[in-house]
Scaffold this motif. Sequence first.
Motif, PDB file in Angstrom:
ATOM      1  N   UNK A   1      -9.055 -42.536 -30.265  1.00 20.91           N
ATOM      2  CA  UNK A   1      -8.897 -41.592 -31.424  1.00 20.91           C
ATOM      3  C   UNK A   1      -7.554 -41.803 -32.002  1.00 20.91           C
ATOM      4  N   UNK A   2      -6.700 -42.532 -31.498  1.00 20.98           N
ATOM      5  CA  UNK A   2      -5.360 -42.791 -32.008  1.00 20.98           C
ATOM      6  C   UNK A   2      -5.261 -43.892 -33.301  1.00 20.98           C
ATOM      7  N   UNK A   3      -4.970 -43.300 -34.413  1.00 17.76           N
ATOM      8  CA  UNK A   3      -5.258 -44.233 -35.572  1.00 17.76           C
ATOM      9  C   UNK A   3      -3.851 -45.103 -35.650  1.00 17.76           C
TER      10      UNK A   3
ATOM     11  N   UNK B   1       3.025 -46.026 -34.672  1.00 22.15           N
ATOM     12  CA  UNK B   1       4.026 -44.877 -35.055  1.00 22.15           C
ATOM     13  C   UNK B   1       3.926 -43.696 -33.808  1.00 22.15           C
ATOM     14  N   UNK B   2       2.550 -43.644 -33.363  1.00 21.68           N
ATOM     15  CA  UNK B   2       2.582 -42.876 -31.995  1.00 21.68           C
ATOM     16  C   UNK B   2       2.991 -43.175 -31.054  1.00 21.68           C
ATOM     17  N   UNK B   3       3.237 -44.230 -30.555  1.00 22.31           N
ATOM     18  CA  UNK B   3       3.892 -44.879 -29.533  1.00 22.31           C
ATOM     19  C   UNK B   3       5.337 -44.558 -29.649  1.00 22.31           C
TER      20      UNK B   3
ATOM     21  N   UNK C   1      -2.666 -36.956 -33.454  1.00 20.12           N
ATOM     22  CA  UNK C   1      -4.047 -37.189 -33.376  1.00 20.12           C
ATOM     23  C   UNK C   1      -4.232 -38.055 -32.047  1.00 20.12           C
ATOM     24  N   UNK C   2      -5.326 -37.501 -31.209  1.00 20.02           N
ATOM     25  CA  UNK C   2      -5.514 -38.507 -30.012  1.00 20.02           C
ATOM     26  C   UNK C   2      -4.871 -38.175 -28.758  1.00 20.02           C
TER      27      UNK C   2
END
Length: 537
Positions: free
Chosen positions: A81-83, A87-89, A134-135
């Motif tokens: 779910x992580x697009x 950036x999320x990391x 997200x995710x």
Amino acid sequence: MKISFWRINAILLFFFLLAALILGRLFYIQVVKGDLYKALAQGLTNNGEKTISERGEIFFRNGESLAINMEWPLVFASPREVKEKETTAEKLAAVLSLDKNSLLEKLKQDNLYEVIKKRLTEAEITKIKELSLPGIYPGQEIGRYYPQETLASQVVGFLDAENRGEYGIEGHYNDVLTGVKNKKGSNIYLTLDYSVQFTVEKLLAKAKEDLDIKSGQIVVLNPNSGEILALANFPDFNPNEYAKIKDFDIFQNSVTKKIFEPGSVFKPITMAAALEEGKITPQTTYQDPGIIKIGGRTIYNYAQKTYPGDITMTQVLEKSINTGAVFAEEQIGNNQLFLDYIDKFGFFSPTGIDLDEIYSDNKELKKGYDINFATAAFGQGIEMTPLQLIRAYSVISNGGKLISPFIVKEIKDGDSVKVSSTKISDESVVSSKTISQLTSMLVSVVENGYAKVAKIPGYYIAGKTGTAQVPEGGTYSPDKTIQSFMGFLPAFNSQLVILVKLDNPKANTAEYSAVPIFHELANYLIDYYQIPPDYQQ
């Protein structure tokens, strides 16, 4: 009565929309998000957590918590779910103080459940919620927690990453705590007294400050029952953070798992054998030769002192004279008989404690060379654990019986309670006459000898100092010592036996290191247990 059809239609429409909404939500959960929630459920209810949630807890004798189960917050990812993985990391690494590259590897996994970090702080939870990535989802797990942190750390042990008990009670009683037989873990109550344990660990920490000890142990034992009231090691560690420890040696309980040569605290054992055989009395005298040569080896007294005139066996203990201990051993007249007494006092066998332990075969001593028996008479060239030593002194203090020390008082499984019982030998190691004579000699050590600092007005205290050389590279280190004091009180109706052992303190002898610590601890225990005095001051 006229029926309002529009109202009926409105109600039907409401129920139709509600049903559609519920069905839509079920479809979303079971089909669209089905794999995610299945993974989440599996992740949060895996066998490891089930084991933890049902694992028995560990307590001090009066109910203070030592090891408990707690719910802990965590954050996990559903990588599919992580697009924007990069950036999320980056954002997660910043708020969770984690390595970005390691996080990115987790987010690139082709699965639906990947734990990012466990045991979050309140601040971390707040930041994760604010990010709303997200995710990335919050979760919970059940984990082991040690509320006393470093207190009794080598006693309790810890759970490893696979939720297996390692070291201490967690390791030795792993099957009991996990409920291998009963399918549900049992709670364990130790013999340790929280207040006494706290006090002795404080004394060891102070010994580090004042004497710069490398390590040290203090044990408090009831010689009549075998219950261990305190068992402390320095240095210690925090079981909640065991993974941070680089030197695994710190996990070992030195009281049961490390061998040492005790030095002069062993001299009373030699005296006990000679007294029991009727070869000496407390008043037997000898002339100190200053040095003794045996098989090409030379034996000296401490600091190469010489004691002129007639020296009694009591004075040998008071002044801790090595040549006097050799004299007593020689009077026994039979090396094998001396070995037999050492065996009777429990030095060639495990103590039977309900913890992992080791013991030495003392192969060198058993080879039968005269020099080995001579040095063993004053505690060099003979090996033992601290627990074996305190058990031997329990024989002297309880009237002559060999006991098995134990540290688990009760095991509770629901309404069922298993209580540990005292294990004590049927036969006496030595006679009551020998015990009486030796106890009086040890009281004289405190009243008139090098252990005067141990005196407490109103009480007869028996004890012996020891300043042992440390074997190193086939010889003895010129600048390292183990300094210890063994004592029991009240001497003629003993309730407590205490060992204070300090490794390489910055002091000349135990008189200036271990004995003052014993004095402070004995004073505390007399007040704490309200032990009545032996005589009026």
